[in-house]
Design a protein around this motif. Structure first.
Motif, PDB file in Angstrom:
ATOM      1  N   LEU A 159       0.843  -1.187   0.000  1.00 28.53           N
ATOM      2  CA  LEU A 159       0.000   0.000   0.000  1.00 28.53           C
ATOM      3  C   LEU A 159       0.883   1.243   0.000  1.00 28.53           C
ATOM      4  N   PRO A 160       0.698   2.166  -0.937  1.00 23.69           N
ATOM      5  CA  PRO A 160       1.593   3.328  -1.068  1.00 23.69           C
ATOM      6  C   PRO A 160       1.446   4.295   0.098  1.00 23.69           C
ATOM      7  N   VAL A 161       2.600   4.794   0.589  1.00 19.54           N
ATOM      8  CA  VAL A 161       2.639   5.665   1.761  1.00 19.54           C
ATOM      9  C   VAL A 161       3.086   7.059   1.352  1.00 19.54           C
ATOM     10  N   GLN A 162       2.403   8.070   1.869  1.00 19.89           N
ATOM     11  CA  GLN A 162       2.790   9.465   1.679  1.00 19.89           C
ATOM     12  C   GLN A 162       3.440   9.976   2.950  1.00 19.89           C
ATOM     13  N   ASP A 163       4.687  10.440   2.850  1.00 25.03           N
ATOM     14  CA  ASP A 163       5.414  10.961   4.005  1.00 25.03           C
ATOM     15  C   ASP A 163       5.060  12.440   4.192  1.00 25.03           C
ATOM     16  N   VAL A 164       4.422  12.754   5.314  1.00 30.39           N
ATOM     17  CA  VAL A 164       4.039  14.132   5.593  1.00 30.39           C
ATOM     18  C   VAL A 164       5.217  14.924   6.146  1.00 30.39           C
TER      19      VAL A 164
END
Length: 404
Positions: A159-164
């Motif tokens: 599942l693709p993760v977005q780094d905030v």
């Protein structure tokens, strides 16, 4: 664990896997917020929960320089327990496990570490877990990844993760507690360009020392004596206890991350809590946001699971319900980290109290606003799942069992 309890309560067959032999992991959050305590009330177990050893935080107080400030007042919240309960997370997990065992459809397997997802036709249909004695294959209509900010399940699920992003890290440590500490101690301490948080664990202080992202090596190069001196400069009354930090092993580094999944699910798989949206320690809201996720997930999926396998639309409904609270909370954490914590670490403590803090100090009514944001959060959830009449001491005939 909370999701397992709620689904088992609704008659869904649940297997909860815990990779350790017990719940005694140190340096976890201890804050059980009013929103979570209200869930306990709705489940009818609040009194039993609060019978466990805990302390109650009805106001958030801090020290900025030499000035004592009050930042939030939970006592006016419209809930049955208007305070933060400070309880070690292992006690919280033990309590939930006890509640789950009341239901015949609840099973907890300790020392079971998931290392593979079982897939058929691009659909997750179960997990493979290693135990001390054997490898377990567990098949289910739904696999839920609730295994934290370094989630194995979300990684295996691709599942693709977005780094905030987060500009800080935290060192966790403990100090002994003395009877007269309460007159001096504050939850948050800002002084001389440093930030130090103290959590009351009854017979000792669990403390967090905030550092700039990537600043741990620099801190170590300066040496333990310099580190101890920095702590004393922020919290002088610990001067007779900093020697308890005998080595760097006593100061555990927590690498702070704030990230979120772009999509929380795929066929047969759903991630919730920190596995879907890793939170910063700011506000101590991570556990409670995860509990809210669990309540919403049970509310939305108990019906579909009772009928069989949840659809993609069912899983998307969970994300749609909980994504906004996660995004808003993460945005607030980023603002606090960048505009308060990082600026303090970079440029030193302010010469005077910020305007917002001065207003909170002067007008007690305003303290209800941060109390509501921290104590209840964005879109607090309420238990809507049905409760079967069956427990392990009674009959459960007539309830068709499905698995998660």
């Amino acid at each position: 664990m909370m999701l397992g309890v709620l689904l088992a309560r609704a008659g869904v067959h649940v297997v909860v896997l815990e990779k350790h032999a017990d719940f005694l992991r140190d340096f976890r959050g201890d804050t059980v917020h009013p929103s979570t305590l209200e869930v306990m009330y709705e489940l009818g177990v609040l009194d039993d929960f609060l019978a466990r050893p805990h302390s109650e935080l009805r106001e958030v107080r801090g020290m900025i320089g030499d000035e004592r400030v009050t930042l939030a007042d939970f006592s006016h919240l419209p809930v049955h327990a208007p305070f933060i309960a400070m309880m070690p997370q292992w006690d919280f997990l033990d309590f939930l496990a006890e509640q789950g065992r009341r239901y015949p459809t609840f099973q907890l397997v300790m020392q079971a570490e998931v290392f593979e997802l079982i897939e058929r036709d691009a659909r997750v249909v179960g997990v493979r877990a290693q135990t001390p004695g054997e490898t377990l294959d567990i098949y289910a209509n739904l696999v839920v990844g609730a295994d934290g900010r370094s989630s194995t399940v979300r990684s295996l699920g691709r599942l693709p993760v977005q780094d905030v992003g987060a500009p800080i890290d935290v060192l966790w440590m403990r100090f002994s507690k003395k009877p007269d500490d309460s007159a001096t101690a504050a939850l948050g301490n800002v002084r001389n360009g440093h930030v130090f948080v103290m959590l009351d664990r009854g017979d000792y202080w669990q403390c967090a020392y905030v550092i700039r992202k990537g600043g741990y090596d620099e801190l170590r190069r300066a040496g333990l004596d310099a580190f101890r001196a920095e702590i004393v400069s922020v919290v002088p009354f610990l001067s007779d206890r900093v020697a308890e930090i005998r080595s760097w092993d006593a100061a555990k580094l927590l690498t702070v991350k704030i990230d979120r999944l772009r999509q929380w699910h795929r066929p047969g798989l759903l991630c919730i809590g920190d596995a879907a949206h890793a939170m910063s320690p700011v506000g101590g809201v991570g556990i409670n946001l995860a509990i809210q996720d669990a309540v919403a997930t049970a509310n939305i999926l108990s019906g579909p699971l009772g009928r069989g396998t949840p659809s993609a639309a069912d899983l998307q409904a969970v994300q749609r319900r909980r994504e906004l609270p996660a995004r808003v909370t993460q945005r607030a954490q980023v603002l606090i980290q960048e505009r308060v914590l990082f600026r303090t670490l970079k440029g030193g403590a302010p010469a005077r109290l910020p305007l917002a803090v001065r207003l909170l100090n002067r007008f007690p009514m305003l303290r209800r606003i941060p109390a509501r944001l921290v104590g209840l959060g964005v879109r607090p959830e309420h238990v809507r799942t049905p409760q079967t009449k069956s427990t392990k001491t009674g009959s459960h005939e007539g309830h068709e069992e499905h698995e998660v």
